[in-house]
Enzyme design. Structure first.
Site, PDB file in Angstrom:
ATOM      1  N   GLU A  40       0.908  -1.535   0.454  1.00 55.35           N
ATOM      2  CA  GLU A  40       0.069  -0.265  -0.123  1.00 55.35           C
ATOM      3  C   GLU A  40       0.996   1.297  -0.173  1.00 55.35           C
ATOM      4  OE1 GLU A  40      -3.545  -1.147   2.369  1.00 55.35           O
ATOM      5  OE2 GLU A  40      -2.236  -0.440   3.267  1.00 55.35           O
ATOM      6  N   ASP A  51      -5.267   8.516  11.099  1.00 56.32           N
ATOM      7  CA  ASP A  51      -4.501   7.723  11.237  1.00 56.32           C
ATOM      8  C   ASP A  51      -4.050   8.419  12.716  1.00 56.32           C
ATOM      9  OD1 ASP A  51      -3.385   6.695   9.468  1.00 56.32           O
ATOM     10  OD2 ASP A  51      -3.855   7.975   7.926  1.00 56.32           O
ATOM     11  N   TYR A 166     -10.668  -4.495   2.955  1.00 55.82           N
ATOM     12  CA  TYR A 166     -10.080  -4.257   4.082  1.00 55.82           C
ATOM     13  C   TYR A 166     -11.241  -4.413   5.653  1.00 55.82           C
ATOM     14  CZ  TYR A 166      -6.292  -1.193   6.346  1.00 55.82           C
ATOM     15  OH  TYR A 166      -5.203  -1.162   7.404  1.00 55.82           O
TER      16      TYR A 166
END
Lengths: 260, 402
Positions: A40, A51, A166
């Site tokens: 990725e 994040d 995912y």
């Protein structure tokens, strides 16, 4: 192409341009050679709301060098030339993609030989045009499935996804954690009711023990912050440490398999 | 509609769209919470008991309705249109923010969520959130950029006095945008137990619509008051625009009244160079920031720009999506006032009317000072004084050197 030759598969994330693009290319090649199935390529963004601190800092470092989405795609093209078979996807927030234009984005990915993309803040309902443009160039669209997603949403996510799904291991942001949440196995079971695509589990997978644990119930594990933390520590010389880290994961894996 | 710079807008759902703007751009983890919030809000909107309780609090706790004051001496000094001030500065906690906080606080209780998080820029939304959490007995964490904590330290103390935890945010420009990032990270982690009490008409659907609705009372009252006091509708309504909640509240009821000009005032900062201001319609282009598609100050590769304004509450690189739609449709006009124009306006209002406006609201006053003299004496302007300037005494002391 996106395929998981190993069991479990390894999806390795790195923030591109941290510390510079040349190093990112070397780190990616080292990851592939050590046994990563899919890379990725993370696009640095000024406001990475999904994040944790490790990837936030990496983004800030890459942005100080003014690394752009176009340059990350360029690195992808170089990696593709060097390693024709590995899965390569772009991992990004939506705004840099919109700036390039959805069609331009899809065209550049296809030209670079990149397999697809995961756009963190693009949910399936908002993705209609994106999906059709990506499909028209046979590019994979990876979507996130979360422990909080309802069955109805999981069904739509499964239908919209190509390459793999995912599964986010827990509610929260990216980053290492001591224990893998019990949410993850249950989520993978639920996702599988709607698709035969491989399911990769990410967010908080950072060591051999967790990697193995994920292998028990998922097709692949995503490791991101642990790799980015090594890059933070070793900078331009990180390829070696990163390669050693992945080889160690794989060695423990072999040992565990032979014991059982 | 005007051509925008975006090449394509990735949407299929009409849900939460104002023209092409708005929508939901969030990590999947938050979707369940947004859907739950939307459902709870739709129910509450139709529930007369909920509306009665909210109206009661707005009336008996917050101090609604707020007056519409004729600014006689300012009108005389400027020599043009008759100026009226909508006095949101007189509300409990000192700004319009309390309207939305009471509404969302009652909604959080309805959803069974007893932990509240919020972001704040100037600290007015943080103080209003802390206040409502004390009133309703919720745990409260407020995220605030460390730069804003420095320039609005009085409000930091107020939040702590009210029992809230204030967490400093040291990333990025250490202002409102970074506080929202951190609040979103908290929410995505604690989403099952926590309500994110977002303070402006920003973020993913349903926030822009819901927050606007909680502030609609501003324009509704102002419209009735001006008809009663001035005998007719105003020629213009002026409000400052950061995220744009006070402006949406002030504008909304006037949108069908085509003869009423709606004027939003952005922060012109120090100059028109990128990074030196927060005027999204002067250098911004459509993009996604923090959940919504709207005008954004950004660079060529889609990285969000830093901003500057003397007022922390306007110091933000995006704008509510409904403002973007009003802008493109030409229904509202957006202008900018510089730091120094805002400071001058603050002084002028203080000395002509005995009202010290917040530095945010001072931007609206600055536009009024420019515009009123060019209007006829029989024309009417309403300026929304969204908050009072008490919180700004530190900055005013430094900047004005009186």
């Amino acid at each position: 192409m996106i395929a998981f030759a190993h069991k479990p598969g390894l999806v390795a994330y790195l923030t591109c341009g941290d510390p510079d693009l040349q190093s990112s290319r070397e780190i990616a090649l080292a990851l592939i050679d050590a046994g990563a199935d899919v890379i990725e390529l993370g696009v640095p963004f000024s406001d990475p709301v999904a994040d944790g601190p490790v990837i936030q800092r990496a983004s800030e470092r890459a942005l100080r060098a003014e690394v752009s989405l176009t340059q990350v795609i360029g690195v992808g093209a170089e990696i593709r030339k060097a390693r024709p078979k590995t899965g390569l996807i772009i991992f990004t927030y939506i705004n840099p993609v919109l700036r390039l234009g959805l069609d331009g984005f899809a065209k550049r990915l296809a030209d670079a030989g990149i397999d697809g993309a995961l756009v963190t803040d693009l949910i399936v309902e908002e993705a209609g045009e994106y999906i059709s443009l990506m499909r028209s160039r046979e590019l994979a669209t990876v979507f996130l499935a979360a422990p909080t997603s309802t069955d109805d949403r999981l069904r739509r996510i499964a239908e919209a996804s190509r390459g793999f799904v995912y599964a986010v291991s827990r509610t929260g942001i990216t980053g290492e954690q001591k224990q893998l949440a019990g949410d993850a196995a249950e989520l993978v079971r639920r996702v599988r009711r709607f698709t035969s695509l491989p399911v990769a589990v990410g967010f908080g997978v950072s060591n051999a023990e967790q990697f193995q644990a994920v292998g028990e119930f998922a097709d692949a594990a995503v490791i991101g912050s642990a790799i980015v933390a090594l890059v933070e520590k070793d900078g331009r010389n990180a390829a070696k440490a990163v390669e050693e880290f992945v080889r160690a994961l794989r060695r423990q894996q072999v040992r565990a398999n032979s014991i059982s | 509609m005007k051509e925008t710079q975006a090449q394509s807008v990735p949407f299929v759902s009409k849900c939460g769209r104002f023209g092409p703007y708005g929508g939901r751009y969030v990590p999947e983890t938050l979707m369940a919470a947004l859907e739950e919030l939307e459902a709870a809000y739709r129910e509450a909107k139709e529930d007369t008991a909920f509306q009665r309780e909210l109206d009661g609090l707005l009336h008996q706790y917050a101090g609604r309705p707020t007056p519409l004051s004729l600014a006689s001496r300012l009108t005389e000094k400027l020599g043009g249109a008759r100026i009226y001030l909508k006095r949101e500065d007189l509300l409990h906690t000192g700004a319009h923010k309390i309207n939305n906080c009471l509404g969302q606080g009652l909604l959080a209780r309805r959803m069974g969520k007893r932990r509240i998080i919020a972001e704040t820029g100037a600290g007015q939304h943080g103080v209003a959130t802390a206040t409502v959490c004390a009133l309703l007995g919720f745990d409260c964490v407020v995220y605030m950029g460390s730069e804003d904590m420095r320039r609005q330290e009085l409000n930091v103390f107020r939040m702590r006095l009210l029992g809230s935890e204030v967490r400093a945010v040291n990333s990025g420009s250490r202002t409102l945008k970074d506080a929202i990032n951190e609040a979103m990270r908290d929410w995505v982690t604690n989403v099952r137990t926590t309500h994110y009490l977002l303070g402006s008409v920003l973020g993913a659907h349903p926030y822009p619509e819901m927050v606007r609705d909680f502030h609609r009372c501003i324009g509704r009252e102002a419209r009735e008051q001006i008809l009663a006091q001035g005998g007719r509708l105003p020629d213009a309504v002026i409000a400052c625009v950061g995220g744009g909640s006070n402006a949406m509240g002030a504008f909304y009821e006037f949108i069908p009244d085509k003869q009423v000009a709606l004027i939003g005032v952005e922060a012109g900062g120090r100059s028109s160079e990128l990074g030196q201001h927060a005027a999204r319609f002067r250098g911004g282009s459509p993009g996604v920031l923090q959940g919504t598609y709207s005008y954004v100050l950004q660079d060529q590769s889609g990285q969000i720009a830093t901003t500057h304004s003397v007022s922390a509450g306007l110091d933000y690189p995006s704008i509510g999506p409904e403002h973007a739609a009003l802008h493109d449709a030409g229904r509202a006009e957006y202008v900018a006032a510089s730091d120094s124009e805002a400071l001058d306006a603050c002084v002028m209002l203080a000395r002509t009317e005995g009202i010290v406006p917040a530095l945010e609201s001072s931007h609206a006053v600055a536009e009024c000072i420019r515009r009123a003299p060019q209007m006829k004496k029989e024309q009417i302007v309403i300026v929304n004084i969204s908050g009072r300037g008490d919180k700004d005494m530190g900055i005013l002391t430094r900047e004005l050197k009186l």
